[in-house]
Design a protein around this motif. Structure first.
Motif, PDB file in Angstrom:
ATOM      1  N   UNK A  42      -7.033  -3.550  -1.048  1.00  0.00           N
ATOM      2  CA  UNK A  42      -6.854  -4.462  -0.081  1.00  0.00           C
ATOM      3  C   UNK A  42      -7.285  -3.622   1.341  1.00  0.00           C
ATOM      4  N   UNK A  43      -7.418  -2.301   1.397  1.00  0.00           N
ATOM      5  CA  UNK A  43      -7.653  -1.416   2.241  1.00  0.00           C
ATOM      6  C   UNK A  43      -8.948  -0.578   2.315  1.00  0.00           C
TER       7      UNK A  43
ATOM      8  N   UNK B  17      -5.823 -15.358   5.184  1.00  0.00           N
ATOM      9  CA  UNK B  17      -6.781 -14.158   4.563  1.00  0.00           C
ATOM     10  C   UNK B  17      -7.852 -14.364   5.746  1.00  0.00           C
TER      11      UNK B  17
ATOM     12  N   UNK C 289     -13.513  -1.365   8.317  1.00  0.00           N
ATOM     13  CA  UNK C 289     -12.366  -1.205   9.074  1.00  0.00           C
ATOM     14  C   UNK C 289     -12.700  -0.214   9.917  1.00  0.00           C
TER      15      UNK C 289
ATOM     16  N   UNK D  61      -9.318  -3.130  13.452  1.00  0.00           N
ATOM     17  CA  UNK D  61     -10.224  -4.327  13.403  1.00  0.00           C
ATOM     18  C   UNK D  61     -10.960  -4.175  11.992  1.00  0.00           C
ATOM     19  N   UNK D  62     -11.276  -5.380  11.560  1.00  0.00           N
ATOM     20  CA  UNK D  62     -12.025  -5.544  10.227  1.00  0.00           C
ATOM     21  C   UNK D  62     -13.055  -6.277  10.365  1.00  0.00           C
TER      22      UNK D  62
ATOM     23  N   UNK E 102      -0.595  -5.089  -2.886  1.00  0.00           N
ATOM     24  CA  UNK E 102      -0.531  -6.295  -2.397  1.00  0.00           C
ATOM     25  C   UNK E 102      -0.532  -5.910  -0.586  1.00  0.00           C
ATOM     26  N   UNK E 103      -0.762  -7.193   0.112  1.00  0.00           N
ATOM     27  CA  UNK E 103      -0.870  -7.210   1.511  1.00  0.00           C
ATOM     28  C   UNK E 103       0.530  -7.051   1.883  1.00  0.00           C
ATOM     29  N   UNK E 104       0.748  -6.644   3.324  1.00  0.00           N
ATOM     30  CA  UNK E 104       2.197  -6.637   3.881  1.00  0.00           C
ATOM     31  C   UNK E 104       2.667  -8.363   3.962  1.00  0.00           C
TER      32      UNK E 104
ATOM     33  N   UNK F 125       0.283  -6.587  11.477  1.00  0.00           N
ATOM     34  CA  UNK F 125       0.299  -5.313  10.342  1.00  0.00           C
ATOM     35  C   UNK F 125      -0.777  -4.645   9.956  1.00  0.00           C
ATOM     36  N   UNK F 126      -1.847  -5.057   9.707  1.00  0.00           N
ATOM     37  CA  UNK F 126      -2.838  -4.170   9.393  1.00  0.00           C
ATOM     38  C   UNK F 126      -4.262  -5.125   9.543  1.00  0.00           C
ATOM     39  N   UNK F 127      -5.278  -4.247   9.539  1.00  0.00           N
ATOM     40  CA  UNK F 127      -6.761  -4.983   9.858  1.00  0.00           C
ATOM     41  C   UNK F 127      -7.085  -6.089   9.191  1.00  0.00           C
ATOM     42  N   UNK F 128      -6.874  -6.186   7.858  1.00  0.00           N
ATOM     43  CA  UNK F 128      -7.185  -7.256   6.970  1.00  0.00           C
ATOM     44  C   UNK F 128      -6.380  -8.608   7.088  1.00  0.00           C
ATOM     45  N   UNK F 129      -5.403  -8.624   7.835  1.00  0.00           N
ATOM     46  CA  UNK F 129      -4.736  -9.856   7.771  1.00  0.00           C
ATOM     47  C   UNK F 129      -4.904 -10.447   9.057  1.00  0.00           C
TER      48      UNK F 129
ATOM     49  N   UNK G 204     -12.125   0.479   4.708  1.00  0.00           N
ATOM     50  CA  UNK G 204     -13.232   0.226   3.925  1.00  0.00           C
ATOM     51  C   UNK G 204     -14.805   0.560   4.725  1.00  0.00           C
TER      52      UNK G 204
ATOM     53  N   UNK H  61     -10.942 -14.205   5.200  1.00  0.00           N
ATOM     54  CA  UNK H  61     -12.095 -14.771   4.859  1.00  0.00           C
ATOM     55  C   UNK H  61     -11.978 -16.420   5.459  1.00  0.00           C
TER      56      UNK H  61
ATOM     57  N   UNK I 297     -14.822 -12.220   1.532  1.00  0.00           N
ATOM     58  CA  UNK I 297     -13.727 -11.171   1.603  1.00  0.00           C
ATOM     59  C   UNK I 297     -14.157  -9.941   0.677  1.00  0.00           C
TER      60      UNK I 297
ATOM     61  N   UNK J 186       0.786  -1.157  -0.226  1.00  0.00           N
ATOM     62  CA  UNK J 186      -0.092  -0.026  -0.156  1.00  0.00           C
ATOM     63  C   UNK J 186       0.851   1.375   0.007  1.00  0.00           C
TER      64      UNK J 186
END
Lengths: 429, 429
Positions: free
Chosen positions: A173-174, B222, A211, A291-292, A108-110, B278-282, A334, B224, A370, A36
C-alpha cells in the motif's frame, strides 16, 4: 486444453465443502490490525497456516540496499515496514506442469476515524452476503482464497504438478517493496496470480504510482503585521494548484495510451495528507503535503519524477514568496511504473476458462488506476501477471466489505486455474 | 502635576545604575522555554524575584468555572496552561496616591523550526543594541522593566505611596484567561500599565481576537475512484476561501470604527495551523484548520462568533460535498473583545510626561491589531489601561529581538510614571 469435467466438478464441490472453514479463517485474519509496520503478528499467523499445511517455508527481511538500487524500488523512510516476507513452497513429486506464484499482501491502509465505521474496523462482522473489515476485501479475502484453493485440491487427493510459491508480502500500500523483494530473492514462475479486489475482472492495464512530499517554508511574523510575512499554508495551496494543472496536462495525453483513451480521468493526483503551522496566532512558517500521482505504463518513474520536480521549481520561481525559499520535493514512497497485460497469453486463456466455469460468465478485462504488485512480475520477469479477484466495496474507505458469494466464486476460479495451469498429481503420502 | 525635577533626575540615574543587573536578569528570564503550558518554572523564578524584594505574595490557580462563565473567558482545552498566576503586592505605609497594576505575561509563542534561528531561540545573545530570544521583546523585557522600575525607586530610598500589584500571568498568547483570572481574583487599581513591545507608543485602540477551529469530514475512497469521494483537504481550502471573503467584508466596514479607518487592513484572519488526512494514497476524510481573526472594539465576541458559525454553515449548504456533512466550528481560544483607550485620562497625561522625560519626545498613540491583556481592565474595570513598551523586532518570528537602548528608556518612563501616578514615600525600614 481444458480440465477434465469430472475433476472440474470435484474441485468446485470441494471449495463449497471448505467454505465455512475458509470464512472463519478469513475472519481471524481480519482481526489483525495490520497497518503499515504492524504486520509482524499477522505474518506469523500466515507462516503457521502455511507450515501446518506442509509447505516448505522461507521467511526473510527486506534488503534495503538491493531494493534502493533497483529502478522499481522505493526509498526507505522511518515509516517503512520491518515485518518479514513469508513464502510457502509447494514442490511436486514430478515437475510436469507450469510453475506459479500465488501472491497477496497483508498490509492494510489506515482506518481513519473509527467513529465513522458502523462496526469497529477490525471486527469481521458478517451481514447477509457482506464480510466487513479494514483489509478484508483488500486483500485478506484473496490471500485466504489462495490458501483454500490449494486446500480444495488436496481435499480431493490432488496437488499441483508444478512448483507453486504462495507469497505473503507487506508494503503493497505504500512502496511495493515487498513484492520487489520476492523478485530480488529470486522467486520466479511461469505466471503470477494476485487476487486483489477487482470485482471478478482481469486487469488489462495498470498505472504506475509515485508518492512525494512537498515542503514549503516561509518567514513567520506576528499576525498583526501578516501582510509582511509569508503564509506557508496559503503557499502550499498555490503549489497544489500547479500540481493540479500538471495532472490535467497528463490526463489530456490519454488518447496516446492504449486502454486509457476511454477513461474520463485515468491519472489521479491525490493530496492525501497536509500538516502545517504551529498554532492559530502565528503566521505559519511551514507546510508539508503528501501526494500520490499516477503515471501511464511506458512512462519511466525517473522521467515522471523529474517532470514533477522541475514543475514545482519553475512555479516557485514565478511566485513572489516561494521564489525566496523554494519548496523541497521528496519522493518518499512508490516509484512504480505501470504495465499492460498483453492479450493472447496462455495464462489468460486458462484463467478465462476457470472464470467461465466458476461464474458462468466470460472474463472481462479493464484498466485500473491503482498501484498493483503484479507490476513487478510484468515489468522485471516479463511473465503473465494476472490481477483478478473478489468483488468488494468501500476499498480504503469506511465499512470496507467483501461479497462472500464472490469470494466463493473466486476461490473456485483460482482452484480451477491452478489445476489446469500447473496440472495435477496425486498427493504425496 | 509633574514630578519634582530633582526626583526625576535621581530616578533616571538610578535606572542607569541598575541597568546591567536588569539585563542579566532579563537574560536569565529568557532562558526559560516558557511556551504554553510550560510556564511553571518561570513563574517560580518570578515568584522568588518578587518575594526576595519583600513584596507580599499571592500565587493561585485558574478557576476554570469562573473563567468559562465570564463573557470574556475562553474555553479550556487540553492545551490550556495549568501554571499558576503570581502577584507581588506593594502596600505603602500610608495610602496617599493612586493605586496601580503593573502586569506582564511569561508565556511565549512557539519557536517554529529551530534551524531557522541564527542563535538557539532561548539563548539570550546580545549583539550591539539587540537582545535576542523567543519571548524577550514579547515580553520578558517589559516584565523585567516593571520590577527594575520599582527597584530604581527603592535604590534612591523611595517607594510608591499607593498599592501596586505586580502581576505575572500566563495564557496571554492563546486565551487571555490569565489576565482575566487576576480580575476574577479581585485585583483592581486606579490604572493599569502593561509594557508590551509597542515601540514606545501608547495603544489607543485594540482589536478583539477570536480563535476557532473548523473541522471538515468527508467520505474517503480509494484514490483510483477519487471522483466519487470527497477530499477533505480540498474542501477545507474552499472553507478558507469563504472565511477570506468574510474577512474582506469586515475590513470594508473599517470607516465606521474610530481609529481604524486609516489602516489599510485592520482585521486579519490567520490560518495558523492545518492538519488533514492519514497518508498519500487515501483520499483524505478529515481536515482541521486553526484560525485567528480580529474584531473591532464594540463588536461583541458572541455576535462575531455567531456570524462566523452562520457563515460557514451557509457556505456548507451551497457546497455539494460539504452540504452532506457540514463542517464543525469550535471556538477553542480567545473570545476577547477590543477596546479603545478614551483620550483625556489623567493616567495617559502622566505617562505622556514620563515618556517625554525618558525619551525626549512626545508620546504617540496608535491602533494595534493584536490581542492585549489590557482589554480585561478597560472592558471590565473601566479604568485607564495603558499598553506601552519597548521597541522590538520579529515578534512571533525567527530571531525575535528587543532594543536595549529602548529597554532602558522604557524602564525610566515606567519608573517616572509610577512615581508621579502613585506618589512616593520613603522606604519603610
Amino acid at each position: 486444453m481444458s480440465l477434465d469435467p469430472s475433476i472440474r466438478d470435484r474441485i468446485i464441490s470441494s471449495v463449497d465443502q471448505g467454505f465455512d472453514e475458509q470464512v472463519a479463517f478469513t475472519q481471524d485474519f481480519i482481526r489483525f490490525p495490520s497497518t503499515r509496520g504492524a504486520e509482524h503478528s499477522v505474518q506469523d499467523f500466515v507462516f503457521r497456516a502455511l507450515r501446518d499445511r506442509g509447505y516448505a517455508m522461507d521467511r526473510f527481511e527486506m534488503d534495503q540496499d538491493a531494493i534502493e538500487r533497483h529502478p522499481g524500488g522505493a526509498p526507505f523512510t522511518d515509516k517503512h515496514s520491518r515485518a518479514p516476507i513469508v513464502v510457502g513452497i509447494h514442490r511436486p513429486r514430478e515437475e510436469k506442469g507450469r510453475s506459479l506464484i500465488l501472491q497477496a499482501h497483508v498490509d492494510v491502509v489506515p482506518t481513519g476515524p473509527a467513529a465513522m465505521w458502523t462496526h469497529p474496523p477490525f471486527d469481521p462482522v458478517i451481514e447477509g452476503d457482506w464480510l466487513y473489515g479494514r483489509g478484508g476485501a483488500d486483500m485478506k479475502v484473496g490471500h485466504a482464497a489462495n490458501l483454500f484453493a490449494l486446500d480444495a485440491l488436496r481435499r480431493i487427493g490432488l496437488q499441483p504438478a508444478a512448483t507453486v510459491y504462495v507469497q505473503s508480502v507487506v508494503e503493497e500500500e505504500s512502496t511495493g517493496n515487498g513484492a520487489l523483494m520476492t523478485h530480488l530473492r529470486g522467486y520466479k514462475a511461469d505466471a503470477v496470480l494476485i487476487p486483489e479486489p477487482e470485482s471478478e475482472k482481469l486487469v488489462r492495464a495498470n498505472v504506475g504510482v509515485l508518492w512525494f512530499q512537498v515542503e514549503v517554508r516561509g518567514v513567520p511574523v506576528h499576525v498583526r503585521t501578516m501582510g509582511s510575512g509569508a503564509n506557508a499554508i496559503d503557499a502550499a495551496y498555490r503549489v497544489i494548484g500547479e500540481l493540479r494543472r500538471l495532472e490535467e496536462e497528463w490526463n489530456a495525453e490519454k488518447a496516446d495510451h492504449p486502454y486509457f483513451g476511454d477513461e474520463p480521468h485515468p491519472l489521479n493526483l491525490n493530496i492525501g495528507k497536509i500538516e502545517g503551522g504551529d498554532w492559530a496566532s502565528s503566521v505559519p512558517c511551514w507546510c508539508k503535503i503528501d501526494c500520490r500521482i499516477a503515471i501511464y505504463p511506458g512512462t519511466s518513474a525517473e522521467e515522471a519524477m523529474r517532470r514533477i520536480s522541475d514543475r514545482v521549481a519553475a512555479f516557485a520561481r514565478s511566485d513572489r514568496f516561494l521564489g525566496n525559499m523554494p519548496p523541497s520535493v521528496t519522493f518518499n514512497g512508490f516509484q512504480a511504473e505501470g504495465y499492460v497485460l498483453e492479450p493472447g497469453s496462455e495464462a489468460e486463456a486458462v484463467l478465462g476458462r476457470a472464470h467461465q466455469v466458476a461464474t458462468g460468465k466470460p472474463l472481462e478485462t479493464f484498466m485500473t488506476a491503482a498501484y498493483l504488485d503484479t507490476r513487478v512480475y510484468a515489468l522485471y520477469d516479463k511473465v503473465p501477471a494476472l490481477c483478478y479477484g473478489v468483488h468488494g466495496e468501500n476499498i480504503h474507505g469506511f465499512d470496507e466489505r467483501a461479497s462472500l458469494a464472490s469470494t466463493k466464486r473466486i476461490t473456485k476460479a483460482i482452484a480451477l486455474f491452478v489445476a489446469e495451469w500447473c496440472g495435477t498429481e496425486a498427493v504425496k503420502v
